[in-house]
Design a protein around this motif. Structure first.
Motif: not given
Length: 292
Positions: A158-168, A190-199, A260-262
Protein backbone atom coordinates in the motif's frame (compact mmCIF):
# COMPACT_ATOMS: atom_id res chain seq x y z
CA UNK A 1 17.78 -11.18 7.03
CA UNK A 2 15.31 -10.82 9.79
CA UNK A 3 12.31 -12.62 11.13
CA UNK A 4 9.39 -10.95 12.86
CA UNK A 5 7.43 -11.81 15.92
CA UNK A 6 3.69 -12.16 15.58
CA UNK A 7 3.41 -11.43 19.31
CA UNK A 8 3.84 -7.69 18.78
CA UNK A 9 0.83 -5.45 19.18
CA UNK A 10 -1.40 -5.66 16.11
CA UNK A 11 -2.90 -2.26 16.80
CA UNK A 12 0.56 -0.73 17.16
CA UNK A 13 1.64 -2.31 13.87
CA UNK A 14 -1.40 -0.88 12.12
CA UNK A 15 -0.79 2.56 13.65
CA UNK A 16 2.69 2.74 12.19
CA UNK A 17 1.60 1.33 8.84
CA UNK A 18 -1.30 3.75 8.55
CA UNK A 19 1.03 6.62 9.45
CA UNK A 20 3.39 5.62 6.65
CA UNK A 21 0.53 5.33 4.18
CA UNK A 22 -0.88 8.71 5.14
CA UNK A 23 2.46 10.37 4.47
CA UNK A 24 2.76 8.58 1.14
CA UNK A 25 -0.77 9.47 0.09
CA UNK A 26 -0.24 13.13 0.92
CA UNK A 27 2.95 13.19 -1.10
CA UNK A 28 1.26 11.52 -4.05
CA UNK A 29 -1.34 14.26 -4.13
CA UNK A 30 1.31 16.94 -3.78
CA UNK A 31 3.23 15.84 -6.87
CA UNK A 32 0.18 15.39 -8.99
CA UNK A 33 -0.55 11.69 -8.74
CA UNK A 34 -3.56 11.98 -11.00
CA UNK A 35 -1.37 13.07 -13.88
CA UNK A 36 1.06 10.25 -13.14
CA UNK A 37 -1.70 7.67 -13.13
CA UNK A 38 -3.15 8.81 -16.42
CA UNK A 39 -6.59 7.49 -17.22
CA UNK A 40 -6.35 4.42 -15.03
CA UNK A 41 -8.34 4.39 -11.80
CA UNK A 42 -6.19 1.57 -10.45
CA UNK A 43 -2.51 2.13 -9.81
CA UNK A 44 -0.12 -0.78 -9.25
CA UNK A 45 -3.10 -3.01 -8.46
CA UNK A 46 -1.77 -6.39 -9.60
CA UNK A 47 0.60 -7.78 -6.95
CA UNK A 48 2.66 -10.96 -6.71
CA UNK A 49 4.72 -12.21 -3.78
CA UNK A 50 7.94 -14.03 -4.66
CA UNK A 51 10.00 -15.94 -2.11
CA UNK A 52 13.58 -16.26 -3.43
CA UNK A 53 15.36 -19.28 -1.95
CA UNK A 54 18.80 -20.67 -2.65
CA UNK A 55 20.53 -23.67 -1.13
CA UNK A 56 24.17 -22.57 -1.34
CA UNK A 57 24.24 -19.88 1.34
CA UNK A 58 27.77 -19.12 2.54
CA UNK A 59 26.71 -18.70 6.19
CA UNK A 60 24.06 -21.41 6.35
CA UNK A 61 23.94 -23.95 3.54
CA UNK A 62 20.48 -25.39 2.96
CA UNK A 63 18.84 -22.79 5.21
CA UNK A 64 15.40 -22.78 3.48
CA UNK A 65 14.98 -26.48 4.29
CA UNK A 66 15.96 -26.32 7.96
CA UNK A 67 13.23 -27.62 10.25
CA UNK A 68 11.53 -25.05 12.48
CA UNK A 69 9.40 -26.97 15.00
CA UNK A 70 8.63 -29.71 12.50
CA UNK A 71 8.21 -27.67 9.31
CA UNK A 72 10.76 -26.47 6.74
CA UNK A 73 11.46 -22.77 7.20
CA UNK A 74 10.45 -22.04 3.60
CA UNK A 75 7.05 -23.62 4.25
CA UNK A 76 6.43 -21.44 7.30
CA UNK A 77 7.33 -18.35 5.27
CA UNK A 78 5.01 -19.38 2.42
CA UNK A 79 2.12 -20.06 4.80
CA UNK A 80 2.48 -16.60 6.37
CA UNK A 81 2.68 -14.91 2.96
CA UNK A 82 -0.51 -16.64 1.84
CA UNK A 83 -2.36 -14.77 4.61
CA UNK A 84 -1.66 -11.42 2.96
CA UNK A 85 -4.71 -9.58 1.61
CA UNK A 86 -2.86 -7.70 -1.15
CA UNK A 87 -1.05 -10.58 -2.87
CA UNK A 88 -2.80 -12.05 -5.89
CA UNK A 89 -0.28 -14.89 -6.15
CA UNK A 90 2.63 -16.30 -4.13
CA UNK A 91 5.46 -18.31 -5.71
CA UNK A 92 8.86 -19.63 -4.64
CA UNK A 93 11.85 -18.81 -6.89
CA UNK A 94 14.80 -21.16 -6.47
CA UNK A 95 17.79 -22.62 -8.30
CA UNK A 96 17.82 -25.83 -6.27
CA UNK A 97 15.92 -29.04 -7.04
CA UNK A 98 15.73 -30.09 -3.38
CA UNK A 99 14.08 -26.82 -2.42
CA UNK A 100 11.73 -27.04 -5.41
CA UNK A 101 10.68 -30.60 -4.52
CA UNK A 102 10.07 -29.64 -0.90
CA UNK A 103 7.96 -26.62 -1.85
CA UNK A 104 5.84 -28.48 -4.35
CA UNK A 105 5.28 -31.08 -1.65
CA UNK A 106 3.42 -28.62 0.58
CA UNK A 107 1.54 -27.03 -2.33
CA UNK A 108 3.63 -24.03 -3.34
CA UNK A 109 4.06 -22.94 -6.95
CA UNK A 110 7.76 -22.99 -7.89
CA UNK A 111 9.70 -21.12 -10.57
CA UNK A 112 13.19 -22.42 -11.32
CA UNK A 113 15.81 -19.68 -11.72
CA UNK A 114 19.49 -19.53 -12.61
CA UNK A 115 22.32 -20.08 -10.14
CA UNK A 116 23.93 -16.91 -11.52
CA UNK A 117 21.38 -14.60 -9.84
CA UNK A 118 23.47 -12.33 -7.60
CA UNK A 119 20.74 -11.52 -5.11
CA UNK A 120 17.07 -11.94 -4.31
CA UNK A 121 16.03 -8.99 -6.46
CA UNK A 122 17.57 -10.48 -9.59
CA UNK A 123 15.99 -13.85 -8.75
CA UNK A 124 12.58 -12.18 -8.40
CA UNK A 125 13.04 -10.50 -11.78
CA UNK A 126 13.90 -13.75 -13.54
CA UNK A 127 10.98 -15.54 -11.91
CA UNK A 128 8.60 -12.79 -13.00
CA UNK A 129 9.79 -13.00 -16.60
CA UNK A 130 9.41 -16.78 -16.66
CA UNK A 131 5.96 -16.59 -15.13
CA UNK A 132 4.75 -14.61 -18.12
CA UNK A 133 1.94 -12.82 -16.30
CA UNK A 134 1.51 -9.07 -15.92
CA UNK A 135 1.94 -7.65 -12.44
CA UNK A 136 2.45 -4.08 -11.26
CA UNK A 137 4.21 -4.83 -7.97
CA UNK A 138 6.54 -7.64 -6.93
CA UNK A 139 7.03 -8.27 -3.22
CA UNK A 140 10.35 -9.92 -2.36
CA UNK A 141 9.61 -12.02 0.73
CA UNK A 142 12.76 -13.40 2.36
CA UNK A 143 12.64 -17.17 2.65
CA UNK A 144 14.24 -17.08 6.11
CA UNK A 145 11.36 -15.17 7.71
CA UNK A 146 9.06 -17.90 9.05
CA UNK A 147 7.07 -15.45 11.18
CA UNK A 148 6.64 -12.66 8.64
CA UNK A 149 3.54 -10.61 9.41
CA UNK A 150 0.93 -10.48 6.60
CA UNK A 151 0.16 -6.92 7.75
CA UNK A 152 3.72 -5.88 6.93
CA UNK A 153 3.41 -7.35 3.43
CA UNK A 154 0.19 -5.42 2.94
CA UNK A 155 1.73 -2.28 4.43
CA UNK A 156 4.65 -2.03 2.02
CA UNK A 157 2.39 -2.80 -0.95
CA UNK A 158 0.00 0.00 0.00
CA UNK A 159 2.92 2.34 0.64
CA UNK A 160 4.22 1.79 -2.90
CA UNK A 161 0.73 2.23 -4.32
CA UNK A 162 0.42 5.56 -2.50
CA UNK A 163 3.80 6.94 -3.63
CA UNK A 164 4.03 7.10 -7.45
CA UNK A 165 7.44 8.78 -7.31
CA UNK A 166 8.91 5.73 -5.52
CA UNK A 167 9.94 2.50 -7.25
CA UNK A 168 10.73 0.53 -4.10
CA UNK A 169 9.25 0.15 -0.62
CA UNK A 170 10.39 -1.60 2.52
CA UNK A 171 9.87 -1.75 6.29
CA UNK A 172 11.88 -0.94 9.39
CA UNK A 173 11.41 -1.42 13.11
CA UNK A 174 13.17 -0.25 16.26
CA UNK A 175 16.74 -1.47 16.66
CA UNK A 176 17.65 -3.23 19.88
CA UNK A 177 20.72 -1.73 21.60
CA UNK A 178 22.43 -5.12 21.69
CA UNK A 179 22.21 -5.31 17.88
CA UNK A 180 23.73 -1.89 17.29
CA UNK A 181 27.13 -3.13 16.11
CA UNK A 182 26.05 -6.45 14.60
CA UNK A 183 26.83 -6.30 10.84
CA UNK A 184 24.07 -8.84 10.17
CA UNK A 185 21.50 -6.31 11.43
CA UNK A 186 21.12 -3.73 8.68
CA UNK A 187 20.34 -0.21 9.85
CA UNK A 188 18.39 2.47 8.00
CA UNK A 189 17.90 6.23 8.15
CA UNK A 190 14.95 8.01 6.54
CA UNK A 191 13.96 11.59 5.79
CA UNK A 192 10.99 13.38 7.33
CA UNK A 193 8.71 12.28 4.48
CA UNK A 194 9.39 8.58 4.97
CA UNK A 195 11.89 8.02 2.17
CA UNK A 196 15.13 6.09 2.67
CA UNK A 197 18.36 8.09 2.92
CA UNK A 198 20.84 5.26 3.55
CA UNK A 199 21.30 1.68 4.71
CA UNK A 200 24.37 0.34 6.51
CA UNK A 201 25.73 -2.66 8.35
CA UNK A 202 27.31 -0.20 10.74
CA UNK A 203 25.46 1.93 13.25
CA UNK A 204 23.80 4.95 11.63
CA UNK A 205 23.72 7.71 12.63
CA UNK A 206 27.08 7.44 14.38
CA UNK A 207 27.79 10.02 17.07
CA UNK A 208 31.07 11.50 18.30
CA UNK A 209 31.19 9.33 21.41
CA UNK A 210 31.16 6.14 19.35
CA UNK A 211 28.55 4.70 21.71
CA UNK A 212 24.89 3.84 21.37
CA UNK A 213 22.67 6.76 22.34
CA UNK A 214 19.79 5.22 24.35
CA UNK A 215 17.61 8.24 23.50
CA UNK A 216 17.96 7.94 19.72
CA UNK A 217 15.36 5.94 17.71
CA UNK A 218 17.70 3.79 15.62
CA UNK A 219 15.98 1.76 12.87
CA UNK A 220 16.48 -1.88 11.89
CA UNK A 221 15.75 -2.83 8.28
CA UNK A 222 13.43 -5.78 7.82
CA UNK A 223 14.28 -7.93 4.81
CA UNK A 224 10.95 -7.63 3.02
CA UNK A 225 10.74 -5.22 0.08
CA UNK A 226 8.53 -4.48 -2.91
CA UNK A 227 9.27 -3.07 -6.35
CA UNK A 228 7.42 -1.49 -9.23
CA UNK A 229 7.77 -4.15 -11.95
CA UNK A 230 8.99 -1.65 -14.54
CA UNK A 231 11.87 -0.78 -12.23
CA UNK A 232 12.52 -4.44 -11.44
CA UNK A 233 13.23 -5.07 -15.12
CA UNK A 234 15.77 -2.24 -15.11
CA UNK A 235 17.50 -3.19 -11.86
CA UNK A 236 19.67 -6.10 -13.14
CA UNK A 237 20.98 -3.85 -15.93
CA UNK A 238 22.20 -1.19 -13.50
CA UNK A 239 25.95 -1.37 -12.91
CA UNK A 240 26.88 -2.32 -9.33
CA UNK A 241 27.66 0.81 -7.35
CA UNK A 242 30.51 1.58 -4.92
CA UNK A 243 28.36 1.81 -1.80
CA UNK A 244 26.44 -1.31 -2.73
CA UNK A 245 29.66 -3.28 -3.13
CA UNK A 246 31.27 -1.92 0.02
CA UNK A 247 28.25 -2.61 2.27
CA UNK A 248 27.04 -5.64 0.29
CA UNK A 249 23.50 -4.25 0.35
CA UNK A 250 21.43 -4.33 -2.82
CA UNK A 251 19.19 -1.47 -1.65
CA UNK A 252 22.08 0.95 -2.03
CA UNK A 253 22.23 0.43 -5.78
CA UNK A 254 18.68 1.77 -5.92
CA UNK A 255 19.54 4.89 -3.93
CA UNK A 256 22.87 5.50 -5.64
CA UNK A 257 21.12 5.59 -9.00
CA UNK A 258 18.74 8.28 -7.79
CA UNK A 259 15.58 6.23 -7.33
CA UNK A 260 13.25 6.79 -4.39
CA UNK A 261 12.42 4.20 -1.76
CA UNK A 262 9.39 4.46 0.56
CA UNK A 263 9.84 3.19 4.10
CA UNK A 264 7.17 2.30 6.66
CA UNK A 265 7.90 1.71 10.33
CA UNK A 266 6.26 -1.11 12.23
CA UNK A 267 6.33 -1.79 15.96
CA UNK A 268 7.79 -5.23 15.73
CA UNK A 269 10.09 -7.44 17.74
CA UNK A 270 12.64 -8.87 15.37
CA UNK A 271 15.74 -11.04 15.40
CA UNK A 272 17.74 -12.68 12.64
CA UNK A 273 17.94 -16.21 11.29
CA UNK A 274 21.35 -16.02 9.69
CA UNK A 275 23.27 -18.96 11.17
CA UNK A 276 22.55 -22.51 12.40
CA UNK A 277 22.70 -21.20 15.97
CA UNK A 278 19.66 -19.03 15.29
CA UNK A 279 17.41 -22.05 14.76
CA UNK A 280 17.34 -22.89 18.47
CA UNK A 281 16.63 -19.24 19.28
CA UNK A 282 13.63 -19.03 16.96
CA UNK A 283 12.20 -22.32 18.19
CA UNK A 284 12.51 -21.19 21.81
CA UNK A 285 10.93 -17.87 20.84
CA UNK A 286 7.99 -19.65 19.20
CA UNK A 287 7.43 -22.04 22.10
CA UNK A 288 7.39 -19.20 24.60
CA UNK A 289 4.67 -17.47 22.59
CA UNK A 290 2.73 -20.57 21.54
CA UNK A 291 3.44 -19.93 17.86
CA UNK A 292 4.09 -23.53 16.86
Amino acid sequence: MTICSSSSSSSSNKTWILHGLAVGAALAVAIGARAYLGRSNKFRSRVIGIIPARYASTRFQGKPLVQILGKPMIQRTWERAKLSETLDQVVVATDDKKIAECCRGFGAEVIMTAESCRNGTERCNEALQKLGKKYDIVVNIQGDEPLIEPEIIDGIVKALQAAPDAVFSTAVTSLKPEDAFDPNRVKCVVDNRGYAIYFSRGLIPYNKSGKVNPQFPYLLHLGIQSYDTKFLKIYPELTPTPLQLEEDLEQLKVLENGYKMKVIKVDHEAHGVDTPEDVEKIERFMRERNLA
